[in-house]
Write a protein that holds these residues in place. Structure first.
Motif, PDB file in Angstrom:
ATOM      1  N   HIS A 186       4.396  -3.955  -6.580  1.00 28.29           N
ATOM      2  CA  HIS A 186       4.876  -5.317  -6.802  1.00 28.29           C
ATOM      3  C   HIS A 186       3.959  -6.310  -6.119  1.00 28.29           C
ATOM      4  CE1 HIS A 186       6.607  -5.843  -2.718  1.00 28.29           C
ATOM      5  NE2 HIS A 186       7.080  -4.614  -2.812  1.00 28.29           N
TER       6      HIS A 186
ATOM      7  N   TRP B 101       7.131   2.051  -5.901  1.00 25.97           N
ATOM      8  CA  TRP B 101       6.998   0.972  -6.887  1.00 25.97           C
ATOM      9  C   TRP B 101       5.891   0.044  -6.453  1.00 25.97           C
ATOM     10  CZ3 TRP B 101       9.851  -4.094  -6.339  1.00 25.97           C
ATOM     11  CH2 TRP B 101      10.485  -4.228  -5.099  1.00 25.97           C
TER      12      TRP B 101
ATOM     13  N   HIS C 240       0.890  -4.500  -4.010  1.00 21.87           N
ATOM     14  CA  HIS C 240       1.314  -3.595  -2.947  1.00 21.87           C
ATOM     15  C   HIS C 240       2.023  -2.390  -3.548  1.00 21.87           C
ATOM     16  CE1 HIS C 240       3.015  -1.919   0.619  1.00 21.87           C
ATOM     17  NE2 HIS C 240       4.247  -2.250   0.306  1.00 21.87           N
TER      18      HIS C 240
ATOM     19  N   HIS D 125       4.607  -0.060  -2.798  1.00 21.13           N
ATOM     20  CA  HIS D 125       5.683   0.024  -1.806  1.00 21.13           C
ATOM     21  C   HIS D 125       6.062   1.486  -1.545  1.00 21.13           C
ATOM     22  CE1 HIS D 125       9.479  -1.659   0.088  1.00 21.13           C
ATOM     23  NE2 HIS D 125       9.608  -0.347   0.134  1.00 21.13           N
TER      24      HIS D 125
ATOM     25  N   HIS E 257       2.625  -9.267  -3.619  1.00 22.42           N
ATOM     26  CA  HIS E 257       2.806  -9.422  -2.176  1.00 22.42           C
ATOM     27  C   HIS E 257       2.073 -10.634  -1.619  1.00 22.42           C
ATOM     28  CE1 HIS E 257       4.063  -7.952   1.745  1.00 22.42           C
ATOM     29  NE2 HIS E 257       4.574  -6.875   1.173  1.00 22.42           N
TER      30      HIS E 257
ATOM     31  N   HIS F  68       5.129  -1.267   6.383  1.00 24.41           N
ATOM     32  CA  HIS F  68       4.015  -0.729   5.602  1.00 24.41           C
ATOM     33  C   HIS F  68       3.281   0.315   6.459  1.00 24.41           C
ATOM     34  CE1 HIS F  68       3.274  -4.260   2.581  1.00 24.41           C
ATOM     35  NE2 HIS F  68       4.551  -4.212   2.915  1.00 24.41           N
TER      36      HIS F  68
ATOM     37  N   HIS G 242      12.741  -7.421   3.444  1.00 27.69           N
ATOM     38  CA  HIS G 242      12.454  -7.352   2.006  1.00 27.69           C
ATOM     39  C   HIS G 242      13.338  -8.276   1.177  1.00 27.69           C
ATOM     40  CE1 HIS G 242      10.382  -5.713  -1.435  1.00 27.69           C
ATOM     41  NE2 HIS G 242       9.664  -4.958  -0.627  1.00 27.69           N
TER      42      HIS G 242
ATOM     43  N   HIS H 271       8.212  -6.413   7.464  1.00 30.10           N
ATOM     44  CA  HIS H 271       8.907  -7.648   7.090  1.00 30.10           C
ATOM     45  C   HIS H 271      10.288  -7.335   6.546  1.00 30.10           C
ATOM     46  CE1 HIS H 271       8.143  -6.934   2.715  1.00 30.10           C
ATOM     47  NE2 HIS H 271       7.051  -6.345   3.152  1.00 30.10           N
TER      48      HIS H 271
ATOM     49  N   HIS I  41      11.371  -3.541   6.354  1.00 31.82           N
ATOM     50  CA  HIS I  41      10.408  -2.649   5.709  1.00 31.82           C
ATOM     51  C   HIS I  41       9.111  -2.592   6.511  1.00 31.82           C
ATOM     52  CE1 HIS I  41       7.810  -0.790   2.835  1.00 31.82           C
ATOM     53  NE2 HIS I  41       7.203  -1.900   2.479  1.00 31.82           N
TER      54      HIS I  41
HETATM   55 CU1  C2O Z   1       7.941  -3.876  -1.099  1.00 33.34          CU
HETATM   56 CU2  C2O Z   1       5.824  -5.395   1.900  1.00 33.34          CU
HETATM   57  O1  C2O Z   1       6.853  -4.635   0.374  1.00 33.34           O
END
Ligand code: C2O
Ligand code: CU
Ligand code: CU
Length: 483
Positions: free
Chosen positions: A166, A164, A125, A127, A168, A415, A466, A464, A413
């Motif tokens: 990362h 960034w 993902h 971010h 997921h 998306h 984080h 969601h 957070h």
């Molecule tokens: Cu840093 Cu759903 O992500």
């Protein structure tokens, strides 16, 4: 897990806690540091400022044209030497921790082929990236099985910002982040030059702040803690324990990222020196905001300018986390060196935040804990892969009110969009809270209203908490942005 013992570091006056067992073992580590460990005499590797700040390498594209840059990354297991003489097993992009930094430019697409050489499923993902659903990595449908690969398309049509990437994979994010699947993605544009911001060179410094705990064999400890989330007892910056960095007497741009699973920070420089915050998650603020404390919840970013020309050569400025325990207070140290440089100019103004469309709808989003079965919920429901809770219309903006009906804080957070905070407990935001965000920290009992602008792509996206241990145990939901 660890027996704790307080160690005092006389030179800095910062109290440290770490496991006496760990110190004793490390003293006889294969690297040959002589034991036995005696408090205050032998430097423990957990003492801060013993190693230089690592800079994760910038990944070289396999192919570049004016409009696209292609990369290839393999996710694999490897080891990192974080404690001298110990090999810490990690999962890393290209086998390194933190992963390689990707430097992208607005207007030129990034295409990354990610190969999964791990034995777990993964999902990548970006971010803060505004990317199509199939490249977002948030949904189960796009996971990468062991041995498989997936190509991600990042349009880079958004303003310059510190992003960034990362892992997921729902249910395993906590473990995978802790194991090392975190890396920077720095997007630049013409504003960098326009406002004279250090960009891409030695004075543009991404700083990934994380907490970890180590087991006696040097490996990372991890435990699912459903309440507060996982907390480590040691601070790492760019993968090194509370490092030091030599800086020239010039203007620096520090890009803070909190890539911790659950820990929040409040960063203070030296003796409460001012930092000039120029950007939040989503890009530049309209003007620098001078702050002496930078709060940073998981996944949040803050870019600050620091003018080291005001300090004399030989000065040492400690970056402290003023809400940490004794062992998680020291974050890093800046060692000022060299001749006085050009007097730095902090720009007076930066970009414009731009206008939001009128509010098309208002959603209440209640954050709560359920005891049986124990899980975190959003509007009384735990995550389900096939349930879609909201259908905002592409091109519109809505007001989402996060109502924290629980005893823990939640960095919420979204998306697929960015948002602006419109009210914190009914009050209009001030200072850096007015900037573009993708993650907002909602304290227990607090209500924060944000206004997401669904402007880039239609499609299904997750939202969601984080805190990885919360999202893994159901604190996630799906919206579908409708065409
Ligand atoms: Cu840093 Cu759903 O992500
Ligand atoms: Cu995200
Ligand atoms: Cu949470």
């Amino acid at each position: 897990m660890t027996r704790r013992e307080t160690l005092w570091h006389g030179a800095t006056g910062i109290a440290l806690i770490c496991s006496f067992d760990k110190v004793a073992r490390l003293a006889s580590a294969p690297s040959g540091k002589p034991g036995p460990a005696r408090r205050g005499e032998l430097a423990s590797p957990f003492d801060p400022f013993q190693v230089d700040l690592p800079r994760p390498p910038v990944l070289q594209p396999v192919h570049t044209t004016a409009t696209v840059q292609r990369y290839e990354i393999a996710m694999r297991e490897a080891t990192a030497e974080i404690l001298p003489g110990y090999e810490t097993p990690i999962m890393g992009y290209q086998g390194i921790f933190p992963g390689p930094t990707i430097r992208a430019r607005r207007g030129r697409r990034t295409v990354i082929r990610q190969t999964n050489e791990l034995s777990d499923h993964v999902s990548v993902h970006l971010h803060g990236g505004l990317v199509p659903e199939s490249s977002d990595g948030g949904l189960h449908d796009y996971h990468i099985a062991p041995g498989a690969a997936r190509t991600y398309y990042y349009p880079n049509e958004q303003p310059q910002s510190t992003l960034w990437y990362h892992d997921h994979v729902h249910g395993m994010v906590g473990e995978h982040l802790n194991a090392g699947l975190t890396a920077f993605y720095v997007l630049s544009d013409a504003d960098d030059r326009k406002y004279g911001l250090p960009s891409g060179g030695a004075r543009d410094v991404p700083l990934m702040i994380q907490d970890r705990s180590f087991l006696d064999d040097g490996s990372f400890a991890y435990a699912q803690n459903l309440g507060a989330g996982f907390f480590g007892d040691t601070i790492l910056v760019n993968g090194a324990i509370a490092p030091r960095m030599r800086v020239q007497r010039r203007l620096y741009r520090l890009r803070f990222l909190n890539a911790s699973n659950a820990r929040c920070y409040e960063l203070v420089l030296g003796n409460n020196r001012p930092m000039h915050q120029i950007a939040t998650d989503g890009g530049l603020l309209p003007a620098p905001v001078t702050r002496r404390r930078i709060p940073l919840a998981p996944a949040e970013r803050a870019e600050v300018l620091v003018d080291f020309s005001q300090f004399s050569a030989g000065s040492q400025l400690i970056l402290r986390n003023v809400i940490g325990e004794p062992s998680t207070t020291a974050v890093m140290r800046f060692d000022v060196a060299g001749k006085a440089g050009k007097r730095a100019r902090i720009p007076k103004r930066l970009g414009k935040l731009g206008k939001l469309p009128p509010t098309a709808a208002t959603q209440d989003v209640t954050l709560n804990f359920q005891d049986d079965p124990a899980e975190w919920q959003i509007n009384g429901m735990g995550f389900e892969e096939d349930r879609i809770d909201w259908h905002p219309q592409l091109g519109t903006a809505e007001v989402w009110r996060f109502i924290n009906d629980s005893e823990h804080a939640h960095p919420m957070h979204l998306h697929g969009c960015h948002f602006r905070v419109v009210a914190i407990d009914g009050k209009a935001p001030t200072g850096a809270d007015r900037g573009w965000k993708d993650t907002v920290h909602v304290l227990p009992g607090q209500t924060i209203a944000v206004k997401p602008h669904f402007k880039q792509y239609a499609g299904r996206y997750v939202m969601h908490c984080h805190t990885a241990e919360h999202s893994d145990v159901a604190m996630m939901a799906i919206m579908e942005i409708m065409q």
